[in-house]
Design a protein around this motif. Structure first.
Motif, PDB file in Angstrom:
ATOM      1  N   ALA A  79      -8.377  16.277  -3.470  1.00 17.29           N
ATOM      2  CA  ALA A  79      -8.583  16.448  -2.048  1.00 17.29           C
ATOM      3  C   ALA A  79      -9.119  15.164  -1.430  1.00 17.29           C
ATOM      4  O   ALA A  79      -8.736  14.931  -0.150  1.00 17.29           O
ATOM      5  N   ASP A  80      -9.608  14.434  -2.271  1.00 19.27           N
ATOM      6  CA  ASP A  80     -10.340  13.040  -1.523  1.00 19.27           C
ATOM      7  C   ASP A  80      -9.018  12.273  -1.279  1.00 19.27           C
ATOM      8  O   ASP A  80      -9.018  11.666  -0.111  1.00 19.27           O
ATOM      9  N   TRP A  81      -8.149  12.028  -2.184  1.00 20.27           N
ATOM     10  CA  TRP A  81      -6.925  11.146  -1.857  1.00 20.27           C
ATOM     11  C   TRP A  81      -6.066  11.564  -0.997  1.00 20.27           C
ATOM     12  O   TRP A  81      -5.648  10.828  -0.235  1.00 20.27           O
ATOM     13  N   SER A  82      -5.894  12.983  -0.945  1.00 27.20           N
ATOM     14  CA  SER A  82      -4.980  13.661   0.088  1.00 27.20           C
ATOM     15  C   SER A  82      -5.632  13.244   1.561  1.00 27.20           C
ATOM     16  O   SER A  82      -4.755  13.075   2.251  1.00 27.20           O
ATOM     17  N   ALA A  83      -6.921  13.482   1.673  1.00 32.70           N
ATOM     18  CA  ALA A  83      -7.698  13.278   2.868  1.00 32.70           C
ATOM     19  C   ALA A  83      -7.429  11.798   3.218  1.00 32.70           C
ATOM     20  O   ALA A  83      -7.096  11.302   4.455  1.00 32.70           O
ATOM     21  N   CYS A  84      -7.484  10.700   2.125  1.00 26.85           N
ATOM     22  CA  CYS A  84      -7.093   9.361   2.853  1.00 26.85           C
ATOM     23  C   CYS A  84      -5.885   9.124   3.148  1.00 26.85           C
ATOM     24  O   CYS A  84      -5.630   8.398   4.006  1.00 26.85           O
ATOM     25  N   TYR A  85      -4.996   9.840   2.363  1.00 26.33           N
ATOM     26  CA  TYR A  85      -3.533   9.467   2.814  1.00 26.33           C
ATOM     27  C   TYR A  85      -3.530  10.207   4.244  1.00 26.33           C
ATOM     28  O   TYR A  85      -2.441   9.395   4.729  1.00 26.33           O
TER      29      TYR A  85
END
Length: 221
Positions: A79-85
């Protein structure tokens, strides 16, 4: 890599996958319109620079981290890396592109009974959906990363073939010549630490914004 993993990789990294990849140029159509890309040499320079400054330093590293997070079943990291992307998509077109393709791939994975991308909501970016497929199908991460970089480059070459225009042979020659850059981009993406990640490409962002109001477009980004 075993035969089953290779066949899965060929299927899910293919431009023929019905998720709409052929309809996007990621700002390249605007660069062609502006005259920045006008022949095989300038096309090679454009793709090489995008590989080095964007794919190797942001898109590739985030995909690498998403694959690792899915493999570890760490949905908080997913979820964190998806939000960053998603936050890094700094134009409406680029954000719409990754969300549309991520949604289409997520639906395809569910329809095929391959995997569930997890509790990411409606806005699943394409790298997260692809990472989910990779881990569900047991595809080795290094090969999956390289295949995704190749698929990106192949789509860029196809845009040049259609819109510069380049001949089909010239396009294949260009794709073949990009092999060292693709290998280098994959190696950079695997080894880049978090503090070195960067999607700083203001020229590309400006071209993407211009494309949003460009007349006579063939592509959606």
């Amino acid at each position: 890599m075993n035969a089953a993993s290779l066949l899965h990789l060929l299927q899910f990294a293919s431009p023929a996958l019905p998720i709409g990849g052929y309809s996007y140029s990621q700002g390249l159509e605007a660069a062609i319109e502006a005259g920045s890309v006008h022949d095989a040499a300038s096309a090679h320079a454009w793709i090489e620079r995008c590989l080095d400054e964007v794919q190797a330093r942001w898109d590739g590293p985030l995909l690498w981290r998403l694959m690792q997070a899915y493999a570890a079943r760490d949905m908080a990291a997913v979820a964190d890396w998806s939000a960053c992307y998603l936050a890094s998509r700094d134009t409406a077109e680029l954000r719409a592109e990754t969300v549309q393709m991520g949604y289409s791939l997520t639906r395809l994975l569910a329809d095929l009974g391959v995997a569930d991308a997890g509790p990411l909501g409606d806005d699943v970016p394409l790298p997260a959906a692809y990472a989910c497929a990779v881990c569900a199908l047991g595809i080795p991460h290094e090969e999956a990363l390289l295949a995704q970089l190749f698929a990106w480059a192949e789509n860029q070459v196809l845009v040049c073939v259609k819109s510069v225009p380049l001949g089909q042979v010239a396009g294949q020659r260009l794709l073949l010549a990009l092999r060292p850059e693709l290998e280098r981009a994959a190696a950079t993406a695997r080894g880049l630490p978090d503090e070195a990640l960067s999607n700083w490409a203001p020229g590309l962002s400006m071209l993407s914004m211009r494309h949003e109001v460009q007349h006579g477009r063939l592509y959606r980004s």
